[in-house]
Design a protein around this motif. Sequence first.
Motif, PDB file in Angstrom:
ATOM      1  N   ARG A  36     -19.012 -61.355-103.352  1.00 60.29           N
ATOM      2  CA  ARG A  36     -18.456 -60.551-101.497  1.00 60.29           C
ATOM      3  C   ARG A  36     -19.264 -59.421-100.998  1.00 60.29           C
ATOM      4  O   ARG A  36     -19.412 -58.499-101.935  1.00 60.29           O
ATOM      5  CB  ARG A  36     -16.497 -60.837-101.917  1.00 60.29           C
ATOM      6  N   GLN A  37     -18.800 -58.971-100.136  1.00 56.00           N
ATOM      7  CA  GLN A  37     -19.778 -57.986 -99.508  1.00 56.00           C
ATOM      8  C   GLN A  37     -17.984 -57.098 -98.477  1.00 56.00           C
ATOM      9  O   GLN A  37     -18.157 -57.521 -97.812  1.00 56.00           O
ATOM     10  CB  GLN A  37     -20.147 -58.191 -98.964  1.00 56.00           C
ATOM     11  N   ASP A  38     -17.577 -56.499 -98.801  1.00 58.87           N
ATOM     12  CA  ASP A  38     -16.752 -55.263 -98.277  1.00 58.87           C
ATOM     13  C   ASP A  38     -17.274 -53.853 -97.710  1.00 58.87           C
ATOM     14  O   ASP A  38     -17.725 -53.255 -98.530  1.00 58.87           O
ATOM     15  CB  ASP A  38     -15.633 -55.206 -98.783  1.00 58.87           C
ATOM     16  N   PRO A  39     -16.268 -53.766 -96.297  1.00 62.10           N
ATOM     17  CA  PRO A  39     -17.250 -51.983 -96.051  1.00 62.10           C
ATOM     18  C   PRO A  39     -17.145 -51.146 -97.129  1.00 62.10           C
ATOM     19  O   PRO A  39     -15.710 -50.503 -97.747  1.00 62.10           O
ATOM     20  CB  PRO A  39     -16.527 -52.341 -94.896  1.00 62.10           C
ATOM     21  N   GLY A  40     -17.793 -50.406 -97.483  1.00 58.77           N
ATOM     22  CA  GLY A  40     -17.608 -49.098 -98.550  1.00 58.77           C
ATOM     23  C   GLY A  40     -17.920 -49.371 -99.790  1.00 58.77           C
ATOM     24  O   GLY A  40     -18.530 -48.658-100.655  1.00 58.77           O
ATOM     25  N   LEU A  41     -17.649 -50.823 -99.752  1.00 59.55           N
ATOM     26  CA  LEU A  41     -18.088 -51.655-101.452  1.00 59.55           C
ATOM     27  C   LEU A  41     -19.721 -51.833-101.786  1.00 59.55           C
ATOM     28  O   LEU A  41     -19.526 -52.137-102.711  1.00 59.55           O
ATOM     29  CB  LEU A  41     -17.111 -52.038-102.185  1.00 59.55           C
ATOM     30  N   GLY A  42     -20.270 -52.213-101.243  1.00 54.17           N
ATOM     31  CA  GLY A  42     -21.263 -53.385-101.394  1.00 54.17           C
ATOM     32  C   GLY A  42     -21.452 -54.309-101.115  1.00 54.17           C
ATOM     33  O   GLY A  42     -20.071 -55.253-101.530  1.00 54.17           O
ATOM     34  N   LEU A  43     -22.072 -54.422-102.309  1.00 50.62           N
ATOM     35  CA  LEU A  43     -21.920 -56.240-103.417  1.00 50.62           C
ATOM     36  C   LEU A  43     -21.622 -56.432-104.218  1.00 50.62           C
ATOM     37  O   LEU A  43     -21.934 -55.151-105.193  1.00 50.62           O
ATOM     38  CB  LEU A  43     -23.308 -56.766-102.730  1.00 50.62           C
ATOM     39  N   ARG A  44     -20.948 -56.792-104.639  1.00 47.41           N
ATOM     40  CA  ARG A  44     -19.581 -57.309-106.365  1.00 47.41           C
ATOM     41  C   ARG A  44     -19.799 -58.336-106.120  1.00 47.41           C
ATOM     42  O   ARG A  44     -19.907 -59.426-105.348  1.00 47.41           O
ATOM     43  CB  ARG A  44     -18.500 -56.515-106.337  1.00 47.41           C
ATOM     44  N   LEU A  45     -20.879 -58.609-107.698  1.00 45.65           N
ATOM     45  CA  LEU A  45     -20.908 -60.504-108.359  1.00 45.65           C
ATOM     46  C   LEU A  45     -19.585 -60.230-108.288  1.00 45.65           C
ATOM     47  O   LEU A  45     -18.646 -60.575-109.410  1.00 45.65           O
ATOM     48  CB  LEU A  45     -21.382 -60.025-108.853  1.00 45.65           C
ATOM     49  N   ILE A  46     -19.403 -62.116-108.287  1.00 43.99           N
ATOM     50  CA  ILE A  46     -17.604 -62.644-108.347  1.00 43.99           C
ATOM     51  C   ILE A  46     -18.147 -63.816-109.440  1.00 43.99           C
ATOM     52  O   ILE A  46     -17.369 -63.583-110.761  1.00 43.99           O
ATOM     53  CB  ILE A  46     -17.333 -63.466-107.691  1.00 43.99           C
ATOM     54  N   TYR A  47     -19.204 -64.866-109.900  1.00 46.08           N
ATOM     55  CA  TYR A  47     -19.148 -65.232-110.861  1.00 46.08           C
ATOM     56  C   TYR A  47     -20.899 -65.557-110.672  1.00 46.08           C
ATOM     57  O   TYR A  47     -21.131 -65.771-108.929  1.00 46.08           O
ATOM     58  CB  TYR A  47     -18.638 -66.723-110.359  1.00 46.08           C
ATOM     59  N   PHE A  48     -21.462 -65.664-111.409  1.00 51.42           N
ATOM     60  CA  PHE A  48     -23.074 -66.666-111.956  1.00 51.42           C
ATOM     61  C   PHE A  48     -23.011 -67.906-112.381  1.00 51.42           C
ATOM     62  O   PHE A  48     -22.574 -68.215-113.392  1.00 51.42           O
ATOM     63  CB  PHE A  48     -23.926 -65.496-111.834  1.00 51.42           C
ATOM     64  N   SER A  49     -24.584 -68.255-112.683  1.00 51.35           N
ATOM     65  CA  SER A  49     -24.812 -69.596-113.285  1.00 51.35           C
ATOM     66  C   SER A  49     -26.004 -69.662-113.509  1.00 51.35           C
ATOM     67  O   SER A  49     -26.519 -69.835-112.619  1.00 51.35           O
ATOM     68  CB  SER A  49     -24.022 -71.197-112.574  1.00 51.35           C
ATOM     69  N   TYR A  50     -26.096 -69.549-114.918  1.00 51.78           N
ATOM     70  CA  TYR A  50     -27.851 -69.815-115.231  1.00 51.78           C
ATOM     71  C   TYR A  50     -28.146 -71.689-115.375  1.00 51.78           C
ATOM     72  O   TYR A  50     -29.034 -71.922-116.167  1.00 51.78           O
ATOM     73  CB  TYR A  50     -28.006 -68.571-115.778  1.00 51.78           C
ATOM     74  N   ASP A  51     -27.357 -71.854-114.991  1.00 49.13           N
ATOM     75  CA  ASP A  51     -27.429 -73.142-115.999  1.00 49.13           C
ATOM     76  C   ASP A  51     -26.253 -74.900-115.762  1.00 49.13           C
ATOM     77  O   ASP A  51     -25.218 -74.006-114.724  1.00 49.13           O
ATOM     78  CB  ASP A  51     -27.886 -73.992-117.411  1.00 49.13           C
ATOM     79  N   VAL A  52     -26.662 -76.054-115.056  1.00 47.38           N
ATOM     80  CA  VAL A  52     -25.772 -76.542-114.728  1.00 47.38           C
ATOM     81  C   VAL A  52     -24.859 -76.155-115.586  1.00 47.38           C
ATOM     82  O   VAL A  52     -25.011 -77.031-116.914  1.00 47.38           O
ATOM     83  CB  VAL A  52     -26.208 -77.904-114.806  1.00 47.38           C
ATOM     84  N   LYS A  53     -23.112 -76.284-114.927  1.00 48.23           N
ATOM     85  CA  LYS A  53     -22.354 -76.658-116.004  1.00 48.23           C
ATOM     86  C   LYS A  53     -21.917 -75.558-116.519  1.00 48.23           C
ATOM     87  O   LYS A  53     -20.904 -75.116-117.525  1.00 48.23           O
ATOM     88  CB  LYS A  53     -22.126 -77.797-116.962  1.00 48.23           C
ATOM     89  N   MET A  54     -22.487 -74.062-116.873  1.00 47.04           N
ATOM     90  CA  MET A  54     -22.760 -73.325-117.391  1.00 47.04           C
ATOM     91  C   MET A  54     -22.269 -72.413-115.826  1.00 47.04           C
ATOM     92  O   MET A  54     -22.373 -72.386-114.809  1.00 47.04           O
ATOM     93  CB  MET A  54     -23.814 -72.949-117.562  1.00 47.04           C
ATOM     94  N   LYS A  55     -21.555 -70.974-116.120  1.00 42.64           N
ATOM     95  CA  LYS A  55     -20.698 -70.282-115.748  1.00 42.64           C
ATOM     96  C   LYS A  55     -20.226 -68.766-116.182  1.00 42.64           C
ATOM     97  O   LYS A  55     -19.741 -68.227-117.496  1.00 42.64           O
ATOM     98  CB  LYS A  55     -20.023 -71.010-114.851  1.00 42.64           C
TER      99      LYS A  55
END
Lengths: 120, 108
Positions: A36-55
């Motif tokens: 998510r990207q908000d003014p003054g805060l840049g981009l912040r990582l919420i979740y990521f996934s490196y494979d199917v069904k992985m988070k």
Amino acid sequence: DVKVTQSSRYLVKRTGEKVFLECVQDMDHENMFWYRQDPGLGLRLIYFSYDVKMKEKGDIPEGYSVSREKKERFSLILESASTNQTSMYLCASSFITDRGQVPQLQETQYFGPGTRLLVL
Amino acid sequence: LAKTTQPISMDSYEGQEVNITCSHNNIATNDYITWYQQFPSQGPRFIIQGYKTKVTNEVASLFIPADRKSSTLSLPRVSLSDTAVYYCLLEGYQKVTFGTGTKLQVIP
């Protein structure tokens, strides 16, 4: 060219609604990300996934969940939307290049156009 | 997670060289340093990536000292179309850390 698409450019929801943001990539990338990207805060990582069904949780997972049932699709879910979740949401994908290098190189991320979500 | 620190904003005149420095004191051995550019209402796009020393492509150069605790993005002879936000990232295996970005304003 790599293409990352997001289901909506603009979305308006009410407090308490369940919100689904969809992201699809067409390059068979292993990794997918939600920011998510908000003014003054840049981009912040919420979740990521490196494979199917992985988070994996990112920096700010609270209030969000994700789903990766297929390699090309990564969904962000707001279980009960709140006004502080009004933001621009960006999806990205990338792949790992194993060229025998140490360290293993994570290739560049390709971003979608973003979804601007307004929660009333 | 390792953090990156960049200047919030910079101004430059057209035709000048612009250098944007990013500090990343806690960079990990597996981290690559990547810079992205973002225009309003668009997702970020890749500019350049490096691990150490100097990398150059058709758009920019990236300078990384031996200790890797900082990096400098160099944009030669900027034009008005280079007005954007520039992000420094550390990209490691299965992790990524974005900075807050530097808003570059190119002035005619």
